[in-house]
Design a protein around this motif. Structure first.
Motif, PDB file in Angstrom:
ATOM      1  N   ALA A 182       0.506 -38.825  32.343  1.00 21.95           N
ATOM      2  CA  ALA A 182      -0.781 -39.499  32.173  1.00 21.95           C
ATOM      3  C   ALA A 182      -1.357 -39.976  33.497  1.00 21.95           C
ATOM      4  N   HIS A 183      -0.520 -40.091  34.506  1.00 23.31           N
ATOM      5  CA  HIS A 183      -0.955 -40.600  35.808  1.00 23.31           C
ATOM      6  C   HIS A 183      -1.055 -39.498  36.852  1.00 23.31           C
ATOM      7  N   CYS A 184      -1.086 -38.262  36.388  1.00 26.56           N
ATOM      8  CA  CYS A 184      -1.085 -37.118  37.295  1.00 26.56           C
ATOM      9  C   CYS A 184      -2.430 -36.411  37.336  1.00 26.56           C
ATOM     10  N   LYS A 185      -2.577 -35.559  38.330  1.00 26.02           N
ATOM     11  CA  LYS A 185      -3.731 -34.679  38.434  1.00 26.02           C
ATOM     12  C   LYS A 185      -3.202 -33.267  38.677  1.00 26.02           C
ATOM     13  N   PHE A 186      -3.601 -32.333  37.825  1.00 22.88           N
ATOM     14  CA  PHE A 186      -3.175 -30.945  37.950  1.00 22.88           C
ATOM     15  C   PHE A 186      -4.363 -30.070  38.318  1.00 22.88           C
ATOM     16  N   THR A 187      -4.222 -29.310  39.375  1.00 27.67           N
ATOM     17  CA  THR A 187      -5.208 -28.299  39.740  1.00 27.67           C
ATOM     18  C   THR A 187      -4.566 -26.945  39.501  1.00 27.67           C
ATOM     19  N   ILE A 188      -5.135 -26.194  38.570  1.00 30.75           N
ATOM     20  CA  ILE A 188      -4.594 -24.898  38.196  1.00 30.75           C
ATOM     21  C   ILE A 188      -5.382 -23.828  38.945  1.00 30.75           C
ATOM     22  N   ALA A 189      -4.705 -23.159  39.885  1.00 29.37           N
ATOM     23  CA  ALA A 189      -5.360 -22.123  40.688  1.00 29.37           C
ATOM     24  C   ALA A 189      -5.515 -20.871  39.844  1.00 29.37           C
ATOM     25  N   CYS A 190      -6.761 -20.559  39.494  1.00 26.56           N
ATOM     26  CA  CYS A 190      -7.037 -19.503  38.525  1.00 26.56           C
ATOM     27  C   CYS A 190      -8.229 -18.685  38.986  1.00 26.56           C
ATOM     28  N   ASP A 191      -8.023 -17.375  39.154  1.00 23.96           N
ATOM     29  CA  ASP A 191      -9.094 -16.521  39.658  1.00 23.96           C
ATOM     30  C   ASP A 191      -9.597 -15.514  38.635  1.00 23.96           C
ATOM     31  N   VAL A 192      -9.300 -15.740  37.358  1.00 24.53           N
ATOM     32  CA  VAL A 192      -9.845 -14.882  36.303  1.00 24.53           C
ATOM     33  C   VAL A 192     -10.655 -15.752  35.354  1.00 24.53           C
ATOM     34  N   ASP A 193     -11.595 -15.130  34.643  1.00 25.23           N
ATOM     35  CA  ASP A 193     -12.453 -15.896  33.733  1.00 25.23           C
ATOM     36  C   ASP A 193     -12.254 -15.509  32.272  1.00 25.23           C
ATOM     37  N   ASN A 194     -11.090 -14.946  31.967  1.00 23.65           N
ATOM     38  CA  ASN A 194     -10.841 -14.478  30.600  1.00 23.65           C
ATOM     39  C   ASN A 194     -10.677 -15.636  29.628  1.00 23.65           C
ATOM     40  N   PRO A 195     -11.253 -15.531  28.446  1.00 26.79           N
ATOM     41  CA  PRO A 195     -11.071 -16.566  27.433  1.00 26.79           C
ATOM     42  C   PRO A 195      -9.657 -16.516  26.864  1.00 26.79           C
ATOM     43  N   PHE A 196      -9.374 -17.415  25.956  1.00 32.62           N
ATOM     44  CA  PHE A 196      -8.017 -17.550  25.410  1.00 32.62           C
ATOM     45  C   PHE A 196      -7.627 -16.346  24.565  1.00 32.62           C
ATOM     46  N   SER A 197      -8.528 -15.920  23.672  1.00 30.89           N
ATOM     47  CA  SER A 197      -8.212 -14.800  22.782  1.00 30.89           C
ATOM     48  C   SER A 197      -9.403 -13.862  22.670  1.00 30.89           C
ATOM     49  N   GLY A 198      -9.244 -12.807  21.849  1.00 38.02           N
ATOM     50  CA  GLY A 198     -10.319 -11.852  21.663  1.00 38.02           C
ATOM     51  C   GLY A 198     -10.182 -10.655  22.591  1.00 38.02           C
ATOM     52  N   PRO A 199     -11.178  -9.772  22.598  1.00 37.43           N
ATOM     53  CA  PRO A 199     -11.106  -8.523  23.375  1.00 37.43           C
ATOM     54  C   PRO A 199     -10.892  -8.735  24.869  1.00 37.43           C
ATOM     55  N   ARG A 200     -11.388  -9.843  25.409  1.00 40.02           N
ATOM     56  CA  ARG A 200     -11.197 -10.144  26.827  1.00 40.02           C
ATOM     57  C   ARG A 200     -10.155 -11.231  27.047  1.00 40.02           C
ATOM     58  N   GLY A 201      -9.429 -11.557  25.991  1.00 42.57           N
ATOM     59  CA  GLY A 201      -8.464 -12.637  26.068  1.00 42.57           C
ATOM     60  C   GLY A 201      -7.137 -12.241  26.676  1.00 42.57           C
ATOM     61  N   ALA A 202      -6.223 -13.205  26.686  1.00 44.64           N
ATOM     62  CA  ALA A 202      -4.932 -13.033  27.349  1.00 44.64           C
ATOM     63  C   ALA A 202      -4.165 -11.826  26.844  1.00 44.64           C
ATOM     64  N   ALA A 203      -4.076 -11.674  25.535  1.00 49.80           N
ATOM     65  CA  ALA A 203      -3.224 -10.614  24.976  1.00 49.80           C
ATOM     66  C   ALA A 203      -3.777  -9.224  25.265  1.00 49.80           C
ATOM     67  N   PHE A 204      -5.057  -9.004  24.956  1.00 49.95           N
ATOM     68  CA  PHE A 204      -5.621  -7.664  25.109  1.00 49.95           C
ATOM     69  C   PHE A 204      -5.709  -7.227  26.565  1.00 49.95           C
ATOM     70  N   VAL A 205      -5.999  -8.159  27.471  1.00 48.29           N
ATOM     71  CA  VAL A 205      -6.217  -7.775  28.863  1.00 48.29           C
ATOM     72  C   VAL A 205      -4.922  -7.737  29.676  1.00 48.29           C
ATOM     73  N   PHE A 206      -4.043  -8.708  29.446  1.00 44.65           N
ATOM     74  CA  PHE A 206      -2.891  -8.842  30.330  1.00 44.65           C
ATOM     75  C   PHE A 206      -1.540  -8.472  29.714  1.00 44.65           C
ATOM     76  N   ALA A 207      -1.399  -8.620  28.396  1.00 45.18           N
ATOM     77  CA  ALA A 207      -0.083  -8.398  27.790  1.00 45.18           C
ATOM     78  C   ALA A 207       0.456  -6.976  27.969  1.00 45.18           C
ATOM     79  N   PRO A 208      -0.376  -5.923  27.942  1.00 46.68           N
ATOM     80  CA  PRO A 208       0.183  -4.575  28.121  1.00 46.68           C
ATOM     81  C   PRO A 208       0.958  -4.407  29.421  1.00 46.68           C
ATOM     82  N   GLN A 209       0.489  -5.026  30.490  1.00 45.92           N
ATOM     83  CA  GLN A 209       1.191  -4.894  31.768  1.00 45.92           C
ATOM     84  C   GLN A 209       2.455  -5.745  31.810  1.00 45.92           C
TER      85      GLN A 209
END
Length: 383
Positions: free
Chosen positions: A185-212
């Protein structure tokens, strides 16, 4: 020139960012022996980020025992920056694809638990600011493994809590945050992220990245359904809809999980690194910035390290020259704002020779020296 900043990424597979900086400095000294040189090893949030930040800030490495993506014990390291309270973690160190033999890669089973263990260790050492690089993961568990290591309890309708991997997402019916580590609760997290894919759906995590990561088409479908189920559960119980958020699908959904459970923000990797290094402050009084990476081309302008450096330097009207092992799209790069983009190689070479460490360092020094002499002759702004 009185002050030059060297802020280059590594030439991957050949030389590190610090080695590039040292070689550039030698080229500068050959022309301007009394010039102030500031060396800032750089990475773009992916591989090499921890090393670059620890080196630049005089930090230290911590090694601890964690679980790999299949819950096998390994040792992994993270960095604590020179300020003593900022941890920089590359999730690939504990949850990365290279940790698994090709035949064992299966995002239905792999977990981010080890990444959570790294965070837990840093919390126990007093760290309250975190930079998490989330490239190269072997997982599609929506960050549930990481969260379990931090005290979150996920359960099925039957009360089962020993859940692991992407295959478990559809089974989760309840989320208990009561035993999360209170320090979070007293922390600050900066998540270094260079993709804009949503959580799910055709452009989501599973369809775009899971095959690799080893998923079959059938697994991809099941994983995506699990992601949708988990996102809906979070919306119903936590009041946050992570599904459409750009970047939520990064690292198999760990990006979205961080937003839902931690005091976290998603940021472009190079911006995160430059902030941590106080790059904008370093630009005060600078006459020139030298940057680079293994290959410069139009993709450089899509968020890679030299582009992020150029954007900040341009705001302060400090010219930037860029060097690389290979340069393509040179007119586009210079039109985008680089004062010059140049290959360190005078002619096309066999790959093995072009990647040779000693040869590369010699050419970086020679190229820096030549470009600097030409810059002074041409009387560029601030020269």
């Amino acid at each position: 020139m009185k002050k030059i900043i060297i802020a280059s990424d590594s030439f991957k597979g050949s030389v590190t960012s610090l080695e590039v900086a040292d070689a550039c400095e030698q080229g500068i000294r050959n022309v301007l022996p009394h010039c102030a040189v500031v060396k800032l090893p750089i990475a773009d949030g992916g591989e090499g980020t921890m090393e670059a930040l620890v080196t630049a800030t005089g930090g230290r490495y911590i090694s601890c025992r964690v679980s790999d993506p299949l819950m096998r014990p390994i040792r992994a390291k993270y960095g604590i920056l020179g300020d003593g309270h900022t941890a920089v973690i590359e999730m690939a160190a504990a949850s990365g694809l290279p940790l698994l033999e090709p035949g064992l890669r299966n995002p239905m089973r792999t977990t981010t638990y080890g990444t959570g263990q790294l965070i837990r260790d840093a919390l126990q050492r007093g760290c309250r600011e975190f930079i998490i690089g989330i490239g190269g993961s072997a997982t599609n568990d929506a960050g549930t493994g990481m969260l379990q290591a931090l005290g979150v309890r996920f359960a099925t309708a039957k009360g089962t809590t020993t859940l692991q991997g992407g295959e478990a997402l559809q089974q989760i019916t309840s989320i208990d945050r009561n035993k999360m580590m209170p320090e979070l609760a007293h922390c600050k997290f900066t998540i270094a992220c260079d993709v804009d894919n949503p959580f799910s759906g055709p452009r989501g995590a599973a369809f775009v990245f899971a095959p690799q990561k080893g998923a079959t088409p059938e697994m991809v479908q099941q994983l995506d359904e699990g992601m949708k189920h988990f996102a809906l559960l979070l919306k119903q119980t936590g009041g946050i809809d992570i599904d459409p958020i750009p970047g939520a699908g990064a690292a198999g959904g760990l990006g979205g999980a961080s937003l839902a459970f931690l005091p976290a923000v998603l940021r472009r990797g190079i911006d995160t690194v430059l902030d941590a290094l106080h790059f904008e402050t370093q630009l005060t009084g600078a006459d020139l910035v030298i940057t680079g990476e293994g290959r410069l081309d139009v993709q450089t302008l899509m968020g890679k390290a030299p582009w992020g450096i150029l954007q900040v330097a341009a705001r302060h009207q400090v010219p930037v020259i860029a060097i690389a092992g290979q340069v393509a799209d040179k007119p586009l790069l210079e039109e985008a704002g680089f004062a010059e983009a140049r290959s360190i190689h005078l002619r096309e070479l066999p790959l093995q020779q072009a990647m040779n460490r000693e040869y590369t360092l010699q050419q970086i020094t020679a190229t820096t020296e030549e470009m600097l002499r030409q810059t002074l002759q041409n009387k560029m702004p601030n020269a």
